[in-house]
Design a protein around this motif. Sequence first.
Motif, short mmCIF file in Angstrom:
data_model
loop_
_atom_site.label_atom_id
_atom_site.label_comp_id
_atom_site.label_asym_id
_atom_site.label_seq_id
_atom_site.Cartn_x
_atom_site.Cartn_y
_atom_site.Cartn_z
N ALA A 48 0.83 -1.20 0.00
CA ALA A 48 0.00 0.00 0.00
C ALA A 48 0.87 1.25 0.00
N GLY A 49 1.95 1.25 0.77
CA GLY A 49 2.85 2.39 0.78
C GLY A 49 3.50 2.61 -0.56
N ILE A 50 3.91 1.54 -1.21
CA ILE A 50 4.52 1.64 -2.53
C ILE A 50 3.49 2.12 -3.55
N ALA A 51 2.28 1.57 -3.48
CA ALA A 51 1.22 2.00 -4.39
C ALA A 51 0.92 3.49 -4.22
N ASP A 52 0.93 3.94 -2.97
CA ASP A 52 0.67 5.34 -2.68
C ASP A 52 1.73 6.23 -3.32
N LEU A 53 2.98 5.85 -3.18
CA LEU A 53 4.07 6.63 -3.76
C LEU A 53 4.02 6.61 -5.29
N LEU A 54 3.73 5.45 -5.87
CA LEU A 54 3.64 5.36 -7.33
C LEU A 54 2.48 6.18 -7.85
N ALA A 55 1.34 6.12 -7.16
CA ALA A 55 0.16 6.89 -7.60
C ALA A 55 0.43 8.39 -7.50
N ALA A 56 1.31 8.78 -6.59
CA ALA A 56 1.66 10.19 -6.45
C ALA A 56 2.67 10.63 -7.51
N GLY A 57 3.18 9.69 -8.31
CA GLY A 57 4.08 10.04 -9.40
C GLY A 57 5.52 9.63 -9.24
N ALA A 58 5.86 8.96 -8.15
CA ALA A 58 7.25 8.53 -7.94
C ALA A 58 7.60 7.38 -8.89
N THR A 59 8.85 7.33 -9.30
CA THR A 59 9.33 6.20 -10.09
C THR A 59 9.72 5.07 -9.14
N LYS A 60 9.95 3.90 -9.71
CA LYS A 60 10.39 2.77 -8.88
C LYS A 60 11.73 3.08 -8.22
N SER A 89 -1.13 -0.63 -15.70
CA SER A 89 -0.29 0.53 -15.91
C SER A 89 -0.32 1.43 -14.68
N ARG A 90 0.63 2.34 -14.63
CA ARG A 90 0.70 3.29 -13.52
C ARG A 90 -0.49 4.24 -13.54
N LEU A 91 -0.97 4.57 -14.74
CA LEU A 91 -2.14 5.44 -14.86
C LEU A 91 -3.37 4.76 -14.26
N GLN A 92 -3.58 3.50 -14.58
CA GLN A 92 -4.71 2.76 -13.99
C GLN A 92 -4.56 2.69 -12.48
N ALA A 94 -3.02 4.85 -10.51
CA ALA A 94 -3.28 6.17 -9.94
C ALA A 94 -4.78 6.45 -9.89
N ARG A 95 -5.49 6.12 -10.95
CA ARG A 95 -6.94 6.36 -10.98
C ARG A 95 -7.65 5.53 -9.91
N LEU A 96 -7.31 4.26 -9.84
CA LEU A 96 -7.95 3.39 -8.86
C LEU A 96 -7.57 3.81 -7.44
N TRP A 97 -6.31 4.15 -7.25
CA TRP A 97 -5.82 4.51 -5.91
C TRP A 97 -6.49 5.79 -5.42
N ASP A 98 -6.64 6.78 -6.30
CA ASP A 98 -7.31 8.03 -5.91
C ASP A 98 -8.77 7.78 -5.56
N ALA A 99 -9.41 6.88 -6.28
CA ALA A 99 -10.82 6.57 -6.01
C ALA A 99 -10.97 5.78 -4.71
N ALA A 100 -9.97 4.94 -4.37
CA ALA A 100 -10.07 4.07 -3.19
C ALA A 100 -9.59 4.74 -1.92
N ARG A 101 -8.81 5.82 -2.02
CA ARG A 101 -8.24 6.47 -0.84
C ARG A 101 -9.32 7.19 -0.05
N PRO A 102 -9.34 7.02 1.27
CA PRO A 102 -10.30 7.77 2.08
C PRO A 102 -10.01 9.27 1.99
N VAL A 103 -11.05 10.06 1.99
CA VAL A 103 -10.91 11.51 1.82
C VAL A 103 -10.13 12.13 2.97
#
Length: 122
Positions: A48-60, A89-92, A94-103
């Motif tokens: 989850a931490g890695i997904a969060d960083l990737l969704a925010a635009g970080a590279t591996k 993909s990273r775009l998918q 990011a979209r899913l992660w933003d939708a799933a993240r609590p406000v």
Amino acid sequence: AAAVYGRTGAPGDQETAERWDRHLDVTRRRPATRPPGHGPAALTAREAGIADLLAAGATKQQVAGRLHLSFHTVDTHVRAVYAKLGVRSRLQLARLWDAARPVSAPPDASPSAAPRSSRGAG
């Protein structure tokens, strides 16, 4: 293959091909409609931490440096994240992660996203 062997007059090969075809039908595994452990809730804290960083635009490479992990370890986690979330993909992601993240959660709220210290608290 069995039909081709039959048309060419090779009945022994045709029987072997038919036998293998029956064997493969019995042993062939069909994918589950929805694999167990699917979705954001199935991710480990590290994933989850890695997904969060990737969704925010970080590279591996940036994730690896920030979390003090090897690039290959991050790559392995990314593969697991993609599989569990069903994205390619990273775009998918990011979209899913933003939708799933609590406000109410800030972007770096994940405990695994914080850099680890190799030194004791003292």
